[in-house]
Design an enzyme around this catalytic site. Structure first.
Site, PDB file in Angstrom:
ATOM      1  N   LYS A  26     -15.988 -55.415  -4.793  1.00 19.56           N
ATOM      2  CA  LYS A  26     -15.502 -56.732  -5.175  1.00 19.56           C
ATOM      3  C   LYS A  26     -14.685 -56.580  -6.447  1.00 19.56           C
ATOM      4  O   LYS A  26     -15.214 -56.502  -7.542  1.00 19.56           O
ATOM      5  CB  LYS A  26     -16.696 -57.683  -5.394  1.00 19.56           C
ATOM      6  CG  LYS A  26     -16.359 -59.167  -5.193  1.00 19.56           C
ATOM      7  CD  LYS A  26     -15.398 -59.738  -6.209  1.00 19.56           C
ATOM      8  CE  LYS A  26     -15.995 -59.848  -7.591  1.00 19.56           C
ATOM      9  NZ  LYS A  26     -15.002 -60.476  -8.560  1.00 19.56           N
TER      10      LYS A  26
ATOM     11  N   GLY B 295     -19.194 -55.491 -16.485  1.00 19.13           N
ATOM     12  CA  GLY B 295     -18.664 -56.779 -16.902  1.00 19.13           C
ATOM     13  C   GLY B 295     -19.409 -57.311 -18.102  1.00 19.13           C
ATOM     14  O   GLY B 295     -20.022 -56.555 -18.869  1.00 19.13           O
TER      15      GLY B 295
ATOM     16  N   GLY C  38     -24.114 -60.047 -16.460  1.00 21.10           N
ATOM     17  CA  GLY C  38     -25.076 -58.981 -16.178  1.00 21.10           C
ATOM     18  C   GLY C  38     -26.506 -59.474 -16.184  1.00 21.10           C
ATOM     19  O   GLY C  38     -27.330 -59.036 -15.378  1.00 21.10           O
TER      20      GLY C  38
ATOM     21  N   GLU D 105     -23.287 -51.954 -16.583  1.00 18.93           N
ATOM     22  CA  GLU D 105     -22.555 -51.507 -17.769  1.00 18.93           C
ATOM     23  C   GLU D 105     -21.915 -52.747 -18.344  1.00 18.93           C
ATOM     24  O   GLU D 105     -20.993 -53.323 -17.753  1.00 18.93           O
ATOM     25  CB  GLU D 105     -21.527 -50.443 -17.386  1.00 18.93           C
ATOM     26  CG  GLU D 105     -20.976 -49.693 -18.589  1.00 18.93           C
ATOM     27  CD  GLU D 105     -19.684 -50.286 -19.096  1.00 18.93           C
ATOM     28  OE1 GLU D 105     -19.746 -51.015 -20.132  1.00 18.93           O
ATOM     29  OE2 GLU D 105     -18.638 -50.042 -18.502  1.00 18.93           O
TER      30      GLU D 105
ATOM     31  N   CYS E 100     -14.695 -52.191 -23.532  1.00 18.55           N
ATOM     32  CA  CYS E 100     -16.058 -52.566 -23.896  1.00 18.55           C
ATOM     33  C   CYS E 100     -16.677 -51.648 -24.950  1.00 18.55           C
ATOM     34  O   CYS E 100     -17.535 -52.065 -25.716  1.00 18.55           O
ATOM     35  CB  CYS E 100     -16.951 -52.599 -22.653  1.00 18.55           C
ATOM     36  SG  CYS E 100     -16.913 -51.064 -21.695  1.00 18.55           S
TER      37      CYS E 100
ATOM     38  N   GLU F 110     -18.742 -60.059 -28.948  1.00 20.00           N
ATOM     39  CA  GLU F 110     -17.660 -59.289 -28.332  1.00 20.00           C
ATOM     40  C   GLU F 110     -16.455 -60.199 -28.118  1.00 20.00           C
ATOM     41  O   GLU F 110     -16.534 -61.214 -27.443  1.00 20.00           O
ATOM     42  CB  GLU F 110     -18.117 -58.705 -26.994  1.00 20.00           C
ATOM     43  CG  GLU F 110     -17.069 -57.813 -26.358  1.00 20.00           C
ATOM     44  CD  GLU F 110     -17.560 -57.175 -25.068  1.00 20.00           C
ATOM     45  OE1 GLU F 110     -17.315 -55.967 -24.882  1.00 20.00           O
ATOM     46  OE2 GLU F 110     -18.178 -57.877 -24.253  1.00 20.00           O
TER      47      GLU F 110
END
Length: 482
Positions: free
Chosen positions: A180, A232, A237, A254, A288, A387
């Site tokens: 996906k 993501g 997550g 991750e 990231c 973030e």
């Protein structure tokens, strides 16, 4: 040139979608249409999982092939990717704004390298290991079987690289995959589908369904899926982890990061500024693992602020397809608004912007933000804790090494980071103390042969290396009496 697709890649063939819904992909630099793909809905997810299920359950199919045969097929796919290397680089740069120099070093080459790495690894590993029993005179056969059908959900920032973090080990283990991709970078996923078809992988081994959040959630909890692999945001997550926890379904996550770049008092940054850029603002800050919290010794604080302000303030900003560009646009208007919101919040909280802070002059089209540095902030400032995923750095002062380690570890995240010092042994001692899944000394170079992943809110499990292959295998012990 637009990239128009009217079909989905399911079961080894291009098939009509179940609805008229579509995804339009725009250029990050011009905001113009790049192309269109069908948007998968639940019925398409059902078809993709069913195809992957058939391919996995086939008693003579992919999961039952000898590892050498699977490795040969993976190497054919690697060859097909190499033929399209420049296409991948150009297309990803147009989709998400990644500077072409970065996409050529990542999106164009890492996919085939990952396939070849895991093909070589599975050739050597074998399927069974015979161990003498610790009790009695028997033998235990330990088998490594593929975990089954994998739902691989990848983001838009390094779409091909992060796809192959999953496909490489999953294919080597004998799993089948429903991929996906993110809507923002759906076009390069269809270029991958063309390579899969050319390589002649068996029908249903790789299926590709770009979809929205609702269909993605449906895929995660689908009864035909055996494992989920996701890269993501931490927020998403957590939702996936909760779903997989209820289902007792293996999951690799991750997730986000807010890593620290610790500059020790003996570091000479001047010769290493390009490496420092790569580890703190790579891919326009849309990475990231980069160290967006820069920790500087209080005794050298203003000097370091001045050095980094001069360097980052002079970076060429512009067209990602221009080889001279160091900072391209962000992936979307929504992402730019998010980054600008953090810049505004940092200003309101009292942060001092030493360079950037706005949109570059003369770039009225495209989702550009200037490289931005905040000084005079501490670890309580919102831009220093959350973030941002854009070209924004916060420079925080520290008193001594213990204080630097304390600040670095005072974060809900733990994914990447760096330590900068003239003494590599001293830097290594500091790196050992930082709570993170990976960290570099005087630079950051992700090693595909070593495990990669996060601690705390940065994820669960590991990708890459032999550990990445093990994540797609399940162990079975067969006890044989003497």
């Amino acid at each position: 040139m637009e990239h128009e697709y009217n079909s989905l890649f399911i079961g080894g063939d291009w098939v009509a979608p179940s609805s008229s819904a579509t995804i339009t992909v725009a250029s990050a630099a011009t905001e113009e249409r790049l192309g269109q793909v069908p948007e998968a809905v639940q019925a398409d997810v059902d078809a993709a999982v069913a195809a992957a299920r058939r391919a996995f359950d086939d008693s003579s199919g992919w999961a039952h092939w000898e590892p050498v045969r699977r490795a040969e097929a993976m190497e054919r796919l690697a060859d097909a990717l190499d033929k399209r290397a420049e296409q991948f680089a150009q297309l990803v740069s147009r989709e998400n704004g990644m500077p072409l120099s970065t996409s050529r070093a990542s999106e164009a080459v890492i996919g085939s390298a990952m396939l070849r790495y895991y093909a070589a690894l599975v050739r050597k590993q074998g399927t069974e290991e015979f161990r003498p029993a610790l009790v009695g005179n028997g033998t235990t056969v330990v088998r490594r079987d593929p975990v089954g059908v994998v739902a691989a959900i990848v983001p838009w920032n390094f779409p091909q690289t992060l796809t192959m973090f999953k496909l490489g080990p999953a294919l080597a283990a004998g799993c089948t995959i429903v991929l996906k991709p993110a809507p923002e970078t759906a076009l390069d996923a269809f270029l991958l589908a063309e390579a899969v078809a050319e390589a002649g992988l068996p029908a249903g081994v790789v299926n590709i369904v770009p979809a929205d959040r609702e269909a993605s959630n449906y895929l995660v909890s689908h009864p035909g899926v055996n494992k989920v692999a996701f890269t993501g945001s931490t927020a998403t997550g957590r939702v996936i982890a909760e779903q997989c926890g209820r289902l007792l379904r293996p999951v690799t996550l991750e997730l986000g990061g807010k890593s620290a770049a610790i500059i020790l008092d003996d570091a000479d940054l001047e010769p290493s500024l390009d490496a420092f850029f790569d580890s703190t603002m790579n891919n326009n800050g849309q990475t990231c693992l980069i160290g967006t919290r820069v920790l500087a010794p209080r005794s050298r604080y203003q000097t370091i602020v001045d050095t980094l302000t001069d360097y980052f303030g002079a970076l060429p900003v512009g067209d990602p397809l221009d080889e001279a560009t160091r900072i391209g646009p962000l992936v979307s208007q929504r992402q730019r608004e998010r980054v600008e919101g953090y810049i505004a919040k940092g200003r309101a909280e009292g942060g001092r912007i030493t360079t950037g802070g706005g949109r570059p002059a003369g770039l009225d089209r495209g989702w550009f933000v200037q490289p931005t540095i905040f000084a005079d902030v501490d670890n309580t400032f919102t831009p220093a804790r959350e973030e941002i995923f854009g070209p924004v750095l916060c420079i925080l002062p520290y008193d001594d090494v213990d204080d630097a380690v304390r600040i670095a570890n005072d974060s809900e995240y733990g994914l990447g980071g760096t330590v900068w010092s003239a003494d590599k042994d001293r830097a290594l001692d500091v790196a050992r103390r930082v709570q993170t899944g990976s960290i570099g000394i005087n630079g950051y170079a992700l090693d595909p042969g070593a495990p990669f992943g996060g601690v705390k809110a940065s994820g669960l499990g590991r990708e890459l290396g032999p550990e990445g292959l093990a994540a797609y295998q399940q162990l079975k012990s067969i006890y044989r009496t003497a």
